[in-house]
Design a protein around this motif. Structure first.
Motif, PDB file in Angstrom:
ATOM      1  N   LYS A  93       0.828  -1.213   0.000  1.00 21.13           N
ATOM      2  CA  LYS A  93       0.000   0.000   0.000  1.00 21.13           C
ATOM      3  C   LYS A  93       0.860   1.260   0.000  1.00 21.13           C
ATOM      4  O   LYS A  93       0.514   2.265  -0.634  1.00 21.13           O
ATOM      5  CB  LYS A  93      -0.955  -0.015   1.195  1.00 21.13           C
ATOM      6  N   GLN A  94       1.995   1.210   0.694  1.00 22.74           N
ATOM      7  CA  GLN A  94       2.907   2.352   0.692  1.00 22.74           C
ATOM      8  C   GLN A  94       3.459   2.601  -0.704  1.00 22.74           C
ATOM      9  O   GLN A  94       3.628   3.751  -1.129  1.00 22.74           O
ATOM     10  CB  GLN A  94       4.046   2.112   1.680  1.00 22.74           C
ATOM     11  N   HIS A  95       3.728   1.513  -1.417  1.00 20.91           N
ATOM     12  CA  HIS A  95       4.212   1.643  -2.790  1.00 20.91           C
ATOM     13  C   HIS A  95       3.179   2.348  -3.658  1.00 20.91           C
ATOM     14  O   HIS A  95       3.518   3.278  -4.415  1.00 20.91           O
ATOM     15  CB  HIS A  95       4.527   0.265  -3.378  1.00 20.91           C
ATOM     16  N   PHE A  96       1.940   1.941  -3.556  1.00 22.16           N
ATOM     17  CA  PHE A  96       0.916   2.545  -4.404  1.00 22.16           C
ATOM     18  C   PHE A  96       0.594   3.980  -3.984  1.00 22.16           C
ATOM     19  O   PHE A  96       0.178   4.793  -4.813  1.00 22.16           O
ATOM     20  CB  PHE A  96      -0.340   1.663  -4.426  1.00 22.16           C
ATOM     21  N   PRO A 112      -7.181  -1.888  -8.559  1.00 22.18           N
ATOM     22  CA  PRO A 112      -7.227  -3.299  -8.984  1.00 22.18           C
ATOM     23  C   PRO A 112      -5.868  -3.988  -8.913  1.00 22.18           C
ATOM     24  O   PRO A 112      -5.771  -5.129  -8.433  1.00 22.18           O
ATOM     25  CB  PRO A 112      -7.746  -3.204 -10.424  1.00 22.18           C
ATOM     26  N   PHE A 113      -4.817  -3.320  -9.389  1.00 23.09           N
ATOM     27  CA  PHE A 113      -3.480  -3.916  -9.352  1.00 23.09           C
ATOM     28  C   PHE A 113      -2.968  -4.003  -7.913  1.00 23.09           C
ATOM     29  O   PHE A 113      -2.333  -4.979  -7.526  1.00 23.09           O
ATOM     30  CB  PHE A 113      -2.517  -3.089 -10.204  1.00 23.09           C
ATOM     31  N   GLU A 114      -3.285  -3.004  -7.129  1.00 26.95           N
ATOM     32  CA  GLU A 114      -2.892  -3.007  -5.716  1.00 26.95           C
ATOM     33  C   GLU A 114      -3.512  -4.200  -4.986  1.00 26.95           C
ATOM     34  O   GLU A 114      -2.814  -4.938  -4.277  1.00 26.95           O
ATOM     35  CB  GLU A 114      -3.335  -1.707  -5.050  1.00 26.95           C
ATOM     36  N   LEU A 115      -4.787  -4.422  -5.183  1.00 28.30           N
ATOM     37  CA  LEU A 115      -5.474  -5.538  -4.531  1.00 28.30           C
ATOM     38  C   LEU A 115      -4.940  -6.877  -5.029  1.00 28.30           C
ATOM     39  O   LEU A 115      -4.821  -7.832  -4.260  1.00 28.30           O
ATOM     40  CB  LEU A 115      -6.984  -5.437  -4.769  1.00 28.30           C
ATOM     41  N   PHE A 116      -4.622  -6.924  -6.333  1.00 28.02           N
ATOM     42  CA  PHE A 116      -4.049  -8.150  -6.898  1.00 28.02           C
ATOM     43  C   PHE A 116      -2.742  -8.503  -6.199  1.00 28.02           C
ATOM     44  O   PHE A 116      -2.520  -9.665  -5.818  1.00 28.02           O
ATOM     45  CB  PHE A 116      -3.820  -7.977  -8.397  1.00 28.02           C
ATOM     46  N   PHE A 121       0.722 -11.709  -2.647  1.00 30.09           N
ATOM     47  CA  PHE A 121       1.756 -11.872  -1.630  1.00 30.09           C
ATOM     48  C   PHE A 121       1.222 -12.494  -0.343  1.00 30.09           C
ATOM     49  O   PHE A 121       1.979 -13.126   0.398  1.00 30.09           O
ATOM     50  CB  PHE A 121       2.437 -10.530  -1.348  1.00 30.09           C
ATOM     51  N   SER A 122      -0.053 -12.329  -0.087  1.00 31.47           N
ATOM     52  CA  SER A 122      -0.626 -12.941   1.108  1.00 31.47           C
ATOM     53  C   SER A 122      -0.661 -14.462   0.990  1.00 31.47           C
ATOM     54  O   SER A 122      -0.689 -15.184   1.996  1.00 31.47           O
ATOM     55  CB  SER A 122      -2.040 -12.410   1.363  1.00 31.47           C
TER      56      SER A 122
END
Length: 211
Positions: A93-96, A112-116, A121-122
């Motif tokens: 999230k910090q990256h985005f 969308p890409f952030e959630l992907f 990674f999870s």
């Protein structure tokens, strides 16, 4: 320019003996710092940091932790490429947030890409993430070696070191980092016989496949 690049790459070699009296200028060092920062990384997540060591005492302490390779003592600077200990939802999230602030891209477009990536990674185990980050460090190392050649900076890439002891002496755990690779940079000693040897390579015809 193309031929000049090839000549620079032919000039480059894994320096075995540095001249400790020759120190990189601040300008040259900044080129390496910026090059590291601009290195391509998977997803642009940049899960790396680089420790820049110039202190003579500290460099000497690293020699026995680096298979007694004196390059880390005699080089102008020692660059330690490190990976983050954790890449999680917060990190992504910090990256985005940086993408949003830098490019003025609406979060709705980025989401969308952030959630992907958060989901991706999870689902990965820590070992897989650590391996993925190490691969990013090798990309950075390759980039730095090329930049060194173009800038007439000698360099020696080093895998033969004790990462856990490096982490301890450099207090990397407290910074949430772990060491992966070492790069000694500076200027070759005129007596280093290896600087005069021809490169031994398989040849373009043997390593390139045209389709």
């Amino acid at each position: 320019m193309i031929s000049n690049t090839i000549e620079k790459l032919k000039w480059r070699y894994a320096t075995k003996k540095f001249d400790p009296s020759k120190i990189l200028s601040e300008e040259k060092l900044n080129v390496l710092k910026e090059s590291f920062n601009l290195t391509a990384t998977s997803y642009g997540l940049q899960p790396l940091k680089m420790v820049v060591i110039s202190d003579a005492r500290l460099k000497s302490e690293l020699v026995p932790l680096t298979m007694s390779q004196t390059q880390v003592r005699d080089a102008s600077h020692v660059l330690v490429l490190c990976t983050e200990n954790i890449v999680d939802k917060k990190y992504i999230k910090q990256h985005f947030s940086r993408v949003e602030a830098t490019r003025n891209t609406p979060r709705a477009i980025l989401q969308p890409f952030e959630l992907f990536l958060v989901d991706e990674f999870s689902e990965k185990n820590p070992e897989d993430i650590a391996q993925w980050m190490a691969k990013q460090a090798y990309i950075a190392m390759g980039n730095l070696l090329t930049v060194c050649a173009l800038e007439d900076i000698d360099a020696c890439p080093i895998e033969g070191f004790e990462p856990q002891k490096y982490d301890e002496i450099l207090q990397l755990r407290s910074l949430g980092l772990r060491s992966v690779l070492v790069l000694a940079v500076g200027y070759r000693d005129e007596t280093d016989m290896f600087s005069q040897l021809k490169k031994v390579r398989r040849g373009v015809g043997n390593v390139i496949i045209e389709m």
